[in-house]
Motif scaffolding. Structure first.
Motif, PDB file in Angstrom:
ATOM      1  N   ASP A  74       0.825  -1.204   0.000  1.00  0.00           N
ATOM      2  CA  ASP A  74       0.000   0.000   0.000  1.00  0.00           C
ATOM      3  C   ASP A  74       0.860   1.255   0.000  1.00  0.00           C
ATOM      4  O   ASP A  74       0.492   2.282  -0.573  1.00  0.00           O
ATOM      5  N   VAL A  75       2.011   1.190   0.646  1.00  0.00           N
ATOM      6  CA  VAL A  75       2.931   2.319   0.727  1.00  0.00           C
ATOM      7  C   VAL A  75       4.300   1.769   1.100  1.00  0.00           C
ATOM      8  O   VAL A  75       4.409   0.719   1.737  1.00  0.00           O
ATOM      9  N   ALA A  76       5.352   2.468   0.682  1.00  0.00           N
ATOM     10  CA  ALA A  76       6.720   2.068   1.018  1.00  0.00           C
ATOM     11  C   ALA A  76       7.456   3.256   1.617  1.00  0.00           C
ATOM     12  O   ALA A  76       7.339   4.389   1.127  1.00  0.00           O
ATOM     13  N   VAL A  77       8.207   3.000   2.676  1.00  0.00           N
ATOM     14  CA  VAL A  77       8.989   4.027   3.361  1.00  0.00           C
ATOM     15  C   VAL A  77      10.454   3.825   2.988  1.00  0.00           C
ATOM     16  O   VAL A  77      11.017   2.745   3.215  1.00  0.00           O
ATOM     17  N   LEU A  78      11.064   4.858   2.419  1.00  0.00           N
ATOM     18  CA  LEU A  78      12.452   4.766   1.966  1.00  0.00           C
ATOM     19  C   LEU A  78      13.347   5.633   2.827  1.00  0.00           C
ATOM     20  O   LEU A  78      13.140   6.855   2.944  1.00  0.00           O
ATOM     21  N   GLU A  79      14.366   5.025   3.424  1.00  0.00           N
ATOM     22  CA  GLU A  79      15.402   5.786   4.111  1.00  0.00           C
ATOM     23  C   GLU A  79      16.449   6.191   3.081  1.00  0.00           C
ATOM     24  O   GLU A  79      17.016   5.346   2.387  1.00  0.00           O
ATOM     25  N   VAL A  80      16.714   7.484   2.967  1.00  0.00           N
ATOM     26  CA  VAL A  80      17.711   7.987   2.027  1.00  0.00           C
ATOM     27  C   VAL A  80      19.095   7.527   2.472  1.00  0.00           C
ATOM     28  O   VAL A  80      19.396   7.473   3.667  1.00  0.00           O
ATOM     29  N   GLY A  81      19.929   7.177   1.506  1.00  0.00           N
ATOM     30  CA  GLY A  81      21.265   6.723   1.847  1.00  0.00           C
ATOM     31  C   GLY A  81      22.194   7.877   2.172  1.00  0.00           C
ATOM     32  O   GLY A  81      22.491   8.165   3.328  1.00  0.00           O
ATOM     33  N   LEU A  82      22.654   8.584   1.159  1.00  0.00           N
ATOM     34  CA  LEU A  82      23.606   9.672   1.335  1.00  0.00           C
ATOM     35  C   LEU A  82      23.024  10.951   0.737  1.00  0.00           C
ATOM     36  O   LEU A  82      22.727  11.004  -0.458  1.00  0.00           O
ATOM     37  N   GLY A  83      22.831  11.945   1.564  1.00  0.00           N
ATOM     38  CA  GLY A  83      22.358  13.228   1.041  1.00  0.00           C
ATOM     39  C   GLY A  83      20.876  13.230   0.799  1.00  0.00           C
ATOM     40  O   GLY A  83      20.081  13.059   1.703  1.00  0.00           O
ATOM     41  N   GLY A  84      20.478  13.431  -0.457  1.00  0.00           N
ATOM     42  CA  GLY A  84      19.065  13.510  -0.773  1.00  0.00           C
ATOM     43  C   GLY A  84      18.835  13.666  -2.266  1.00  0.00           C
ATOM     44  O   GLY A  84      18.394  12.748  -2.942  1.00  0.00           O
ATOM     45  N   GLU A  85      19.169  14.815  -2.801  1.00  0.00           N
ATOM     46  CA  GLU A  85      18.869  15.121  -4.194  1.00  0.00           C
ATOM     47  C   GLU A  85      19.458  14.095  -5.148  1.00  0.00           C
ATOM     48  O   GLU A  85      18.796  13.682  -6.111  1.00  0.00           O
ATOM     49  N   TYR A  86      20.689  13.649  -4.890  1.00  0.00           N
ATOM     50  CA  TYR A  86      21.354  12.741  -5.814  1.00  0.00           C
ATOM     51  C   TYR A  86      21.396  11.299  -5.307  1.00  0.00           C
ATOM     52  O   TYR A  86      22.104  10.467  -5.861  1.00  0.00           O
ATOM     53  N   ASP A  87      20.659  11.030  -4.265  1.00  0.00           N
ATOM     54  CA  ASP A  87      20.619   9.676  -3.720  1.00  0.00           C
ATOM     55  C   ASP A  87      19.808   8.762  -4.635  1.00  0.00           C
ATOM     56  O   ASP A  87      18.858   9.201  -5.294  1.00  0.00           O
ATOM     57  N   ALA A  88      20.143   7.474  -4.635  1.00  0.00           N
ATOM     58  CA  ALA A  88      19.433   6.526  -5.498  1.00  0.00           C
ATOM     59  C   ALA A  88      17.942   6.477  -5.193  1.00  0.00           C
ATOM     60  O   ALA A  88      17.124   6.260  -6.091  1.00  0.00           O
ATOM     61  N   THR A  89      17.563   6.689  -3.937  1.00  0.00           N
ATOM     62  CA  THR A  89      16.137   6.645  -3.591  1.00  0.00           C
ATOM     63  C   THR A  89      15.353   7.782  -4.243  1.00  0.00           C
ATOM     64  O   THR A  89      14.120   7.722  -4.330  1.00  0.00           O
ATOM     65  N   SER A  90      16.041   8.819  -4.700  1.00  0.00           N
ATOM     66  CA  SER A  90      15.358   9.951  -5.334  1.00  0.00           C
ATOM     67  C   SER A  90      14.945   9.667  -6.774  1.00  0.00           C
ATOM     68  O   SER A  90      14.458  10.562  -7.474  1.00  0.00           O
ATOM     69  N   ALA A  91      15.108   8.437  -7.200  1.00  0.00           N
ATOM     70  CA  ALA A  91      14.576   8.040  -8.512  1.00  0.00           C
ATOM     71  C   ALA A  91      13.063   7.884  -8.458  1.00  0.00           C
ATOM     72  O   ALA A  91      12.419   7.706  -9.499  1.00  0.00           O
ATOM     73  N   VAL A  92      12.472   7.940  -7.271  1.00  0.00           N
ATOM     74  CA  VAL A  92      11.015   7.862  -7.141  1.00  0.00           C
ATOM     75  C   VAL A  92      10.443   9.250  -6.909  1.00  0.00           C
ATOM     76  O   VAL A  92      11.151  10.180  -6.537  1.00  0.00           O
ATOM     77  N   ASP A  93       9.147   9.389  -7.138  1.00  0.00           N
ATOM     78  CA  ASP A  93       8.426  10.625  -6.830  1.00  0.00           C
ATOM     79  C   ASP A  93       7.586  10.367  -5.580  1.00  0.00           C
ATOM     80  O   ASP A  93       6.504   9.778  -5.663  1.00  0.00           O
ATOM     81  N   PRO A  94       8.068  10.792  -4.411  1.00  0.00           N
ATOM     82  CA  PRO A  94       7.358  10.465  -3.176  1.00  0.00           C
ATOM     83  C   PRO A  94       6.086  11.289  -2.995  1.00  0.00           C
ATOM     84  O   PRO A  94       5.973  12.401  -3.501  1.00  0.00           O
ATOM     85  N   LEU A  95       5.138  10.718  -2.260  1.00  0.00           N
ATOM     86  CA  LEU A  95       3.951  11.482  -1.868  1.00  0.00           C
ATOM     87  C   LEU A  95       4.317  12.553  -0.859  1.00  0.00           C
ATOM     88  O   LEU A  95       3.792  13.658  -0.888  1.00  0.00           O
ATOM     89  N   CYS A  96       5.193  12.198   0.076  1.00  0.00           N
ATOM     90  CA  CYS A  96       5.648  13.173   1.062  1.00  0.00           C
ATOM     91  C   CYS A  96       7.059  12.811   1.488  1.00  0.00           C
ATOM     92  O   CYS A  96       7.517  11.681   1.268  1.00  0.00           O
ATOM     93  N   GLY A  97       7.731  13.779   2.078  1.00  0.00           N
ATOM     94  CA  GLY A  97       9.127  13.580   2.430  1.00  0.00           C
ATOM     95  C   GLY A  97       9.472  14.243   3.742  1.00  0.00           C
ATOM     96  O   GLY A  97       8.663  14.948   4.351  1.00  0.00           O
ATOM     97  N   CYS A  98      10.718  14.007   4.170  1.00  0.00           N
ATOM     98  CA  CYS A  98      11.143  14.478   5.485  1.00  0.00           C
ATOM     99  C   CYS A  98      12.661  14.620   5.518  1.00  0.00           C
ATOM    100  O   CYS A  98      13.380  13.804   4.928  1.00  0.00           O
ATOM    101  N   VAL A  99      13.142  15.663   6.204  1.00  0.00           N
ATOM    102  CA  VAL A  99      14.549  15.763   6.610  1.00  0.00           C
ATOM    103  C   VAL A  99      14.550  15.837   8.132  1.00  0.00           C
ATOM    104  O   VAL A  99      14.003  16.781   8.710  1.00  0.00           O
TER     105      VAL A  99
END
Length: 822
Positions: A136-161
């Motif tokens: 139903d939903v997946a929670v991704l922990e960013v690896g290094l940084g944010g903008e250029y992290d591999a997890t940023s290949a998705v378009d999240p519904l919401c995000g957090c720093v």
């Protein structure tokens, strides 16, 4: 493709350096049909606390009834830990499938000089798996940084720093502002964005979010979401209060430290935003349960008491400072610090931020990036530490610290999650005695353990009296293998040759060979003496059942637990014993037939059963327990609710049987306070969802692994290991074939160091052999005989007289055999 081939290929990608950007992982996702388009994502970045926040968010959503994926890093024992759905790791089969499908693409990219990294491929695999399983939903922990992290290949519904500190400055930026901008770039357009940052970092986050027409939800004192840390409740839990515009939540959480209140508030804020954006629903009750069940290994994890043994993966100065603050809330005499860190960390600042220790042992985690212990010792010496020693391995460092500590002290292991992983492996390691009746079974076992064909052919022919399976480091595997061969046995090592995760080894030989192995390993360092204790402990248990000191019926022979359901809808005897007099009469009949325990249940767990309230369940069972409390029998309460268990214990029950495996945290606290035996069952859903298909690689190994964590949770709560009984949960989230596999290999569950219960009475698994619901008594008796012969300690059945006879026959036969042998 076998798993060991996939794992070796995957870990080999670690040789490629990280290159910021999402283009490569986006191309890999396109190769597997863009699974990111089919999943809703939450993305969480930050310098510290992002893993805890991700776990808390996932736990709240699961408690709210959703199927949730969780992607985190790094892993502690196996890469499978990084990708989970509803708490269960990705299967080996799924990893093999993904690598088999993508390997040609990855090889082509590497040959062209544009390889993908390990993290990029694992990230893509997680996204693919979440889509494949339909979360139903997946929670991704960013690896290094944010903008250029591999997890940023998705378009999240919401995000957090979560927060921003100076880290990885060579990649992320030289200032707080630069790093904050990089991390905040994960903010999705036109959506709220949650953050716990303050000061200059918060100003940058606001600016970045405004650039994409979003809004910022702040978490902190005086913010939109305000957390309050109410202090430590016990040695493993604290209490927090979280105020939002919608609600006020007060909950216990399984972590200590004021910073965890902020992490919990970030998770609550994310869930509320998900509700507003995508219509997800939660309640104050599901939020409280989710927070309290959000266990996160290696983050100020108190795994032992007397002395305290604490694991914390603090790996930068800010985390070390927070660790010191949290540690100050515990009472102890002397602090013994075990420290290991990666070479690219700020060691001076980390050491300066840690609390002053009475003794220090530096060590080197088993990783190429690990710093030399001698270098770390110099840093501690320069910082004023007086008693500083070095150790070659993490295991040796822990042994040194233990030798210096008394029961009023504290041993703290920190500096890296890689160090924590090695210690946690040592503490939770199990050795499993495998049943190998023939060469065909040996070959099957070796295949499951990821051995190559040549090893399978050689090893299967050598299987003798005992076969033990366990996981160890690559260095340990080499020493154990050589020692076992010298002792006259044989050893096979899994095909995972890279050092990214532990190796599975299989040892086979006579009791004499294992005795010689034990003697050899006791003389070794690198944690091998403790491994020898675990291995030889299984051999001794297999050769002769040892009596415990508790005087419970299962201590010396297989005990019979008679089932007494006081419910109108149980699958076998529903409605027969709802009347108090009928229930009392049945209890007396069960005792007369030879029951050692009577298990009383007031809520059915059959498929499709309707849950009942605490009040209703208490009204059903307490009068019955009170009425039979004078019988010469142990009384067990079959419940998943702590309030019901407490009422039952007050009425005269003396055992708790929890089909959820102590999912309710208060149940763990209650059992520890009352010092009663607890049955921990493995179950995917309660009541059972008959339509849910679980992806097991090896149902026995998978269930043992999941029960291992449940047992550790119980022990951390203060329940003694000798008071724990494990139940593999036949039929609960398992097919008939899987249930029969569990029955056949029930002895393997003794690897957990607990008595083992088997509950199979009249279950639907017998439909597999064409026995319908009204014709399963004979099959139940046969299964009882099999389970008893395989080493089951407790048999839970409806028909006590017939099953008592089966147990007695097996014991008589085994005892007669022992007399003849002697």
């Amino acid at each position: 493709m076998d798993y060991y081939e996939a794992a070796n290929f995957l870990f080999d990608l670690r040789r490629f350096s990280v290159r910021p950007g999402t283009a490569s992982v986006t191309e890999l996702l396109a190769e597997v049909d863009n699974p990111q388009d089919d999943v809703k994502f939450i993305q969480i970045a930050g310098s510290n606390g992002k893993g805890s926040t991700a776990r808390m968010t996932e736990s709240i959503l699961r408690e709210s009834g959703y199927t949730v994926g969780l992607y985190t890093s790094p892993h502690l024992e196996t890469v499978r830990e990084r990708i989970r759905i509803d708490g269960r790791m990705i299967s080996k089969g799924a990893i093999s499938e993904f690598i088999d499908r993508t390997r040609p693409f990855l090889i082509k990219r590497a040959a062209a000089g544009n390889p993908l990294t390990f993290f990029e491929v694992v990230t893509a695999m997680g996204i693919w798996y979440f889509a494949r399983e339909g979360v139903d939903v997946a929670v991704l922990e960013v690896g290094l940084g944010g903008e250029y992290d591999a997890t940023s290949a998705v378009d999240p519904l919401c995000g957090c720093v979560t927060n921003v500190t100076l880290e990885h400055t060579g990649v992320l930026g030289e200032t707080i502002e630069e790093i904050a901008r990089t991390k905040a770039k994960i903010a999705p357009p036109n959506q709220p964005f949650v953050t716990g940052t303050t000061g200059e970092a918060l100003a940058v986050v606001r600016s970045v979010v405004e650039e994409v027409n979003g809004s910022v939800v702040t978490v902190g004192e005086g913010s939109e979401v305000s957390p309050t840390y109410n202090g430590r409740v016990n040695h493993i839990e604290s209490e927090v209060t979280i105020e939002t515009e919608r609600q006020t939540i007060t909950s216990q959480i399984p972590q200590l430290g004021a910073h965890q209140a902020t992490n919990a508030a970030l998770a609550v804020a994310l869930v509320e935003q998900l509700e507003a954006i995508a219509g997800f629903e939660s309640s104050s009750e599901t939020i409280e349960r989710g927070l309290r069940n959000a266990h996160w290994p290696g983050r100020f994890e108190v795994v032992e008491q007397q002395p305290f043994l604490i694991l914390d993966g603090a790996h930068n100065p800010a985390a070390c400072e927070t660790l010191g603050e949290t540690l100050s809330t515990l009472s102890y005499e002397n602090l013994h610090l075990v420290f290991g860190a990666m070479h690219d960390k700020d060691h001076d600042e980390m050491v300066g931020a840690l609390p002053k220790a009475d003794t220090v042992v530096t060590c080197e985690p088993n990783l190429d990036r690990a710093e030399d212990p001698a270098v770390l010792a110099e840093v501690f010496g320069a910082a004023g530490a007086e008693d500083v020693a070095t150790a070659g391995t993490v295991s040796d460092a822990l042994a040194t610290a233990r030798s210096k500590a008394n029961e009023r002290d504290c041993i703290l292991l920190t500096g890296s999650l890689f160090l924590v992983a090695e210690v946690r492996t040592e503490i939770t390691r199990t050795a499993t005695e495998k049943r190998v009746p023939n060469q065909e079974r040996a070959q099957q076992l070796l295949s499951h353990a990821e051995m190559d064909t040549e090893t399978i052919d050689r090893f299967a022919k050598q299987t003798t009296h005992h076969t033990i399976e366990l996981t160890v480091s690559h260095r340990q595997a080499a020493i154990i293998s050589e020692s076992m061969v010298r002792a006259g046995g044989d050893c096979a090592v899994s095909g995972v040759t890279t050092t990214g995760e532990l190796q599975t080894i299989l040892l086979t030989g006579s009791t004499a060979a294992f005795t010689k192995l034990n003697e050899a390993l006791q003389k070794q360092s690198a944690g091998l003496s403790s491994i020898a204790d675990i291995i030889y402990g299984q051999i001794r248990r297999s050769d002769a059942r040892s009596a415990a000191d508790n005087d419970y019926p299962w201590d010396t022979q297989t005990a019979i637990m008679g089932i007494l359901n006081v419910t109108p809808d149980s699958f076998h005897d529903g409605g027969e014993y709802v009347d108090l007099e009928a229930a009392k009469e049945q209890a007396e009949s069960l005792c007369a037939a030879g029951a050692d325990i009577i298990d009383i249940g007031g809520e059915s767990t059959r498929p499709g059963a309707e849950p009942v309230s605490v009040e209703t369940e208490i009204d059903r069972i307490v009068p019955v327990i009170a009425a039979i409390s004078e019988l010469d029998v142990h009384i067990s309460v079959d419940t998943r609710k702590a309030a019901v268990a407490e009422a039952a214990l007050d009425a005269g029950a003396d055992i708790i049987n929890d089909v959820t495996g102590l999912e309710d945290p208060q149940m763990r606290v209650l059992a520890a306070e009352r010092d009663v035996p607890v049955i921990i069952m493995h179950s995917i859903d309660t009541p059972v969802d008959p339509d849910r298909i679980i992806d097991y690689d090896d149902v026995v190994a998978d269930v043992i692994n999941e029960l291992r964590e449940r047992v550790l949770l119980a022990e951390k709560a203060g329940i003694q290991r000798e008071k724990l009984i494990v139940d593999p949960g036949l039929g609960f989230g398992k097919t008939a074939e899987e249930s029969f596999a569990l029955l056949n290999r029930i002895g393997e569950f003794h690897a957990l160091g607990c008595p083992v219960l088997v509950g199979h009475s009249h279950k639907s698994m017998f439909g597999h052999i064409d026995r319908d619901a009204a014709d399963r008594l004979a099959a139940t008796i046969a299964a009882t005989a099999l389970a008893t012969d395989r080493g089951a300690d407790v048999i839970r059945v409806h028909d006590v007289d017939e099953n008592r006879a089966a147990v007695d026959v097996i014991h008589a036969a085994n005892n007669a055999g022992a007399d003849i042998d002697s």
